[in-house]
Design a protein around this motif. Structure first.
Motif, PDB file in Angstrom:
ATOM      1  N   TYR A 296       0.656  -0.926   0.156  1.00 37.47           N
ATOM      2  CA  TYR A 296      -0.392   0.176   0.269  1.00 37.47           C
ATOM      3  C   TYR A 296       0.971   1.495   0.156  1.00 37.47           C
ATOM      4  CZ  TYR A 296      -3.619   3.558   2.213  1.00 37.47           C
ATOM      5  OH  TYR A 296      -4.290   4.576   1.837  1.00 37.47           O
ATOM      6  N   GLU A 297       0.262   2.551  -0.666  1.00 38.34           N
ATOM      7  CA  GLU A 297       1.123   3.598  -0.755  1.00 38.34           C
ATOM      8  C   GLU A 297       0.562   4.570  -0.485  1.00 38.34           C
ATOM      9  OE1 GLU A 297       2.756   3.599  -4.625  1.00 38.34           O
ATOM     10  OE2 GLU A 297       4.818   2.002  -4.269  1.00 38.34           O
ATOM     11  N   ASN A 298       0.581   5.376  -0.109  1.00 39.66           N
ATOM     12  CA  ASN A 298      -0.036   6.274   0.260  1.00 39.66           C
ATOM     13  C   ASN A 298       0.534   8.014  -0.198  1.00 39.66           C
ATOM     14  OD1 ASN A 298      -2.505   8.698   1.049  1.00 39.66           O
ATOM     15  ND2 ASN A 298      -2.283   8.248   2.929  1.00 39.66           N
ATOM     16  N   SER A 299       0.585   8.883  -0.849  1.00 43.72           N
ATOM     17  CA  SER A 299       1.396   9.457  -1.656  1.00 43.72           C
ATOM     18  C   SER A 299       0.952  10.907  -2.059  1.00 43.72           C
ATOM     19  CB  SER A 299       1.910   9.005  -3.240  1.00 43.72           C
ATOM     20  OG  SER A 299       2.451  10.231  -3.714  1.00 43.72           O
ATOM     21  N   GLY A 300       0.413  11.937  -0.550  1.00 45.61           N
ATOM     22  CA  GLY A 300      -0.386  13.419  -1.365  1.00 45.61           C
ATOM     23  C   GLY A 300      -1.715  12.970  -0.581  1.00 45.61           C
ATOM     24  N   ARG A 301      -2.612  12.906  -2.165  1.00 46.94           N
ATOM     25  CA  ARG A 301      -3.828  12.822  -2.309  1.00 46.94           C
ATOM     26  C   ARG A 301      -4.158  11.376  -2.770  1.00 46.94           C
ATOM     27  NH1 ARG A 301      -7.915  16.695  -1.392  1.00 46.94           N
ATOM     28  NH2 ARG A 301      -8.931  15.113  -2.487  1.00 46.94           N
ATOM     29  N   THR A 302      -3.353  10.765  -3.573  1.00 48.47           N
ATOM     30  CA  THR A 302      -3.144   9.293  -3.589  1.00 48.47           C
ATOM     31  C   THR A 302      -3.072   8.096  -3.081  1.00 48.47           C
ATOM     32  OG1 THR A 302      -3.243  10.556  -6.368  1.00 48.47           O
ATOM     33  CG2 THR A 302      -3.388   8.216  -5.975  1.00 48.47           C
ATOM     34  N   ARG A 303      -4.170   7.323  -2.980  1.00 46.38           N
ATOM     35  CA  ARG A 303      -3.699   5.998  -2.307  1.00 46.38           C
ATOM     36  C   ARG A 303      -4.424   4.629  -2.822  1.00 46.38           C
ATOM     37  NH1 ARG A 303      -9.401   6.530   1.692  1.00 46.38           N
ATOM     38  NH2 ARG A 303      -7.872   8.328   2.908  1.00 46.38           N
ATOM     39  N   THR A 304      -2.589   3.997  -3.686  1.00 48.75           N
ATOM     40  CA  THR A 304      -2.299   2.761  -3.544  1.00 48.75           C
ATOM     41  C   THR A 304      -2.748   1.891  -2.874  1.00 48.75           C
ATOM     42  OG1 THR A 304      -2.096   4.663  -5.672  1.00 48.75           O
ATOM     43  CG2 THR A 304      -1.308   2.229  -5.793  1.00 48.75           C
ATOM     44  N   ALA A 305      -3.136   0.590  -3.436  1.00 54.04           N
ATOM     45  CA  ALA A 305      -3.066  -0.641  -2.651  1.00 54.04           C
ATOM     46  C   ALA A 305      -2.873  -1.981  -3.922  1.00 54.04           C
ATOM     47  CB  ALA A 305      -4.618  -0.932  -2.381  1.00 54.04           C
ATOM     48  N   TYR A 306      -2.171  -2.441  -3.783  1.00 54.87           N
ATOM     49  CA  TYR A 306      -1.570  -3.584  -4.484  1.00 54.87           C
ATOM     50  C   TYR A 306      -1.628  -5.241  -4.336  1.00 54.87           C
ATOM     51  CZ  TYR A 306       1.487   0.470  -6.317  1.00 54.87           C
ATOM     52  OH  TYR A 306       2.018   2.048  -6.408  1.00 54.87           O
ATOM     53  N   LEU A 307      -2.378  -5.734  -4.895  1.00 56.16           N
ATOM     54  CA  LEU A 307      -2.072  -7.583  -4.650  1.00 56.16           C
ATOM     55  C   LEU A 307      -1.946  -8.743  -5.401  1.00 56.16           C
ATOM     56  CD1 LEU A 307      -5.899  -5.985  -3.900  1.00 56.16           C
ATOM     57  CD2 LEU A 307      -6.006  -7.887  -2.467  1.00 56.16           C
ATOM     58  N   VAL A 308      -0.466  -9.291  -4.788  1.00 53.05           N
ATOM     59  CA  VAL A 308      -0.308 -10.635  -6.045  1.00 53.05           C
ATOM     60  C   VAL A 308      -0.734 -11.637  -5.368  1.00 53.05           C
ATOM     61  CG1 VAL A 308       1.173  -9.200  -6.525  1.00 53.05           C
ATOM     62  CG2 VAL A 308       2.156 -10.390  -4.873  1.00 53.05           C
ATOM     63  N   HIS A 309      -0.564 -12.702  -5.829  1.00 54.23           N
ATOM     64  CA  HIS A 309      -1.187 -14.210  -5.905  1.00 54.23           C
ATOM     65  C   HIS A 309       0.330 -15.707  -6.321  1.00 54.23           C
ATOM     66  CE1 HIS A 309      -2.813 -17.932  -5.277  1.00 54.23           C
ATOM     67  NE2 HIS A 309      -3.541 -16.908  -4.030  1.00 54.23           N
ATOM     68  N   PRO A 310       0.669 -16.202  -5.617  1.00 47.10           N
ATOM     69  CA  PRO A 310       1.488 -16.867  -6.499  1.00 47.10           C
ATOM     70  C   PRO A 310       1.262 -17.433  -7.504  1.00 47.10           C
ATOM     71  CG  PRO A 310       1.848 -17.646  -3.715  1.00 47.10           C
ATOM     72  CD  PRO A 310       0.225 -16.198  -4.113  1.00 47.10           C
ATOM     73  N   ASP A 311       0.142 -17.383  -7.983  1.00 49.55           N
ATOM     74  CA  ASP A 311      -0.305 -17.559  -9.131  1.00 49.55           C
ATOM     75  C   ASP A 311      -0.225 -17.400 -10.647  1.00 49.55           C
ATOM     76  OD1 ASP A 311      -2.895 -16.438  -9.159  1.00 49.55           O
ATOM     77  OD2 ASP A 311      -4.436 -17.750  -9.290  1.00 49.55           O
ATOM     78  N   GLY A 312       0.340 -15.785  -9.891  1.00 51.06           N
ATOM     79  CA  GLY A 312       0.475 -15.251 -11.108  1.00 51.06           C
ATOM     80  C   GLY A 312       0.137 -13.773 -11.058  1.00 51.06           C
ATOM     81  N   SER A 313      -1.171 -13.492 -10.330  1.00 46.63           N
ATOM     82  CA  SER A 313      -2.151 -12.674 -10.090  1.00 46.63           C
ATOM     83  C   SER A 313      -2.086 -11.851  -9.598  1.00 46.63           C
ATOM     84  CB  SER A 313      -3.550 -13.324  -9.524  1.00 46.63           C
ATOM     85  OG  SER A 313      -4.109 -14.795 -10.501  1.00 46.63           O
ATOM     86  N   TRP A 314      -2.686 -10.655 -10.140  1.00 43.08           N
ATOM     87  CA  TRP A 314      -1.857  -9.451  -9.768  1.00 43.08           C
ATOM     88  C   TRP A 314      -2.843  -7.866  -9.592  1.00 43.08           C
ATOM     89  CZ3 TRP A 314      -1.774  -4.819 -12.493  1.00 43.08           C
ATOM     90  CH2 TRP A 314      -1.715  -5.021 -14.031  1.00 43.08           C
ATOM     91  N   ALA A 315      -2.966  -7.266  -9.168  1.00 42.48           N
ATOM     92  CA  ALA A 315      -4.036  -6.060  -9.137  1.00 42.48           C
ATOM     93  C   ALA A 315      -3.501  -5.091  -7.946  1.00 42.48           C
ATOM     94  CB  ALA A 315      -5.325  -7.028  -8.472  1.00 42.48           C
ATOM     95  N   ARG A 316      -3.743  -3.837  -8.431  1.00 43.72           N
ATOM     96  CA  ARG A 316      -3.727  -2.272  -8.418  1.00 43.72           C
ATOM     97  C   ARG A 316      -4.516  -1.475  -8.220  1.00 43.72           C
ATOM     98  NH1 ARG A 316      -0.401  -1.722 -11.901  1.00 43.72           N
ATOM     99  NH2 ARG A 316      -1.314   0.394 -13.708  1.00 43.72           N
ATOM    100  N   ALA A 317      -4.987  -0.972  -7.490  1.00 46.26           N
ATOM    101  CA  ALA A 317      -6.541  -0.092  -7.233  1.00 46.26           C
ATOM    102  C   ALA A 317      -5.888   1.354  -6.933  1.00 46.26           C
ATOM    103  CB  ALA A 317      -7.473  -0.466  -6.633  1.00 46.26           C
TER     104      ALA A 317
END
Length: 381
Positions: A296-317
């Motif tokens: 997770y990152e909080n830069s100024g007003r922007t929030r970003t979450a990252y998720l990854v899984h051993p099966d190769g799946s990933w997500a960024r919001a």
């Protein structure tokens, strides 16, 4: 160095006036267990604190109800130089005393009972238990030989000489015990077998489950199973380790999650959340989709979450504050969609069924959770 009034103040803060643990907390010089520790600097890195250089700050840190990080990656604070800047995840700590006391209370300890403290760390729980029960009834185990030797050396001048073992608890635990309290996140499945095998019939287990904040308590049955519940309480402990450091945390997938467009781009329903801080959501995520790692990152007003899984799946919001996020996802699973389904469940029902659920742990380490009509399993092959 006068420490007694600091310890007495801490004991009054983290125990009740009639608690059997008040004297144990008040009688342990916690600062001697943590002569050096790591603190975050202003740039998000780690800087070394040496208690002897600042006795006032040492007393304040040691006798405040907070966790002190003692090891980052493979570098223990005891072995560090002033200019060292370790990288990686915390791998050992002195747990905040109030949580130590809560775990001890969940253990329902009594005179004459033999306790295994699984996860020595800085030795705080071991010290409190040895003070309360007598050191001959306490065994402390950690995968890191330095941690067990350092704790032994620091407890001995206090008149406390429990037994210490330097072993991988997911592989072997010698002996049997009336009570086992694990202050590391234990993995469901085969990694639980040694701990279950070391618990005597009628004995009580207290453990957290890896990547969750769930505290599982239960009693060992004649058939070797442990039957109990997920307490209406929570705790966050580091994952149990089998070596000198955690394995690489899916670094390649995290790099993709930070930069790539992915196979699917869309708009999320809810504001970005730091999943690790949303304890109910994080715990349910591990039940439904085990193995996910987050950032997770909080830069100024922007929030970003990252998720990854051993099966190769990933997500960024990512989004500004409470706006609906732009979501990038790839791989066999849509990980952010899973998070949003859990959040919808939480909002529509007013809660998730985990805390207060009945739990049964088979001798093979499979955890079956049930509450009302809901049921799920962790650690199944």
């Amino acid at each position: 160095m006068e420490w007694e009034h600091h310890a007495q103040r801490l004991a009054r803060q983290v125990t009740d006036p009639d608690s059997r643990w008040l004297g144990a907390v008040a009688g342990v010089p916690r600062h001697e267990l943590v002569p050096r520790w790591w603190e975050r600097d202003g740039d998000g890195g780690w800087r070394l604190r040496n208690g002897a250089d600042d006795p006032g700050g040492w007393m304040e840190a040691a006798y405040t109800d907070r966790s002190l990080i003692t090891r980052v990656g493979t570098l223990h604070a005891d072995h560090a130089e002033a200019g060292d800047r370790p990288e990686g995840l915390p791998t050992s700590s002195a747990t905040l005393p109030s949580l130590v006391v809560r775990m001890l209370r969940h253990g329902r300890l009594g005179d004459g009972l033999d306790l295994l403290d699984l996860g020595t760390g800085a030795g705080g729980l071991t010290a409190y238990a040895a003070r309360r029960l007598g050191a001959r009834h306490v065994t402390s185990l950690d995968v890191d030989p330095y941690l067990t030797s350092a704790a032994a050396d620091r407890l001995a001048p206090m008149g406390l000489r429990p037994r210490f073992l330097a072993l991988d608890a997911t592989e072997e635990i010698p002996g049997t015990y009336d009570r086992i309290i694990a202050t590391v996140g234990m993995p469901p499945g085969p990694g639980l077998r040694p701990m279950l095998g070391a618990l005597r019939e009628g004995g009580r287990l207290v453990t957290t489950i890896a990547r969750t904040t769930m505290i599982l308590t239960g009693w060992r049955q004649p058939d070797g199973a442990v039957v109990g519940r997920i307490e209406r309480d929570w705790a966050g402990f580091m994952l149990t380790r089998s070596g000198n450091d955690y394995p690489p945390a899916l670094a390649g997938l995290f790099a993709l999650a930070r930069e790539a467009d992915g196979e699917r781009t869309g708009t999320g329903r809810y504001p970005v959340v730091n999943v690790d801080d949303a304890w109910e959501v994080r715990s349910m995520l591990e039940v439904t989709t085990p193995g996910i790692e987050t950032d997770y990152e909080n830069s100024g007003r922007t929030r970003t979450a990252y998720l990854v899984h051993p099966d190769g799946s990933w997500a960024r919001a990512s989004a500004e504050r409470t706006r609906p996020p732009t979501v990038h996802q790839s791989g066999p699973q849509r990980l952010w969609d899973t998070v949003e389904r859990i959040r919808t469940w939480l909002l529509s029902e007013g809660g998730l069924p985990l805390y207060g659920a009945d739990a049964r742990v088979t001798p093979d380490g499979v955890i079956r959770l049930t509450r009302g009509r809901w049921a799920d399993t962790m650690g199944a092959p």
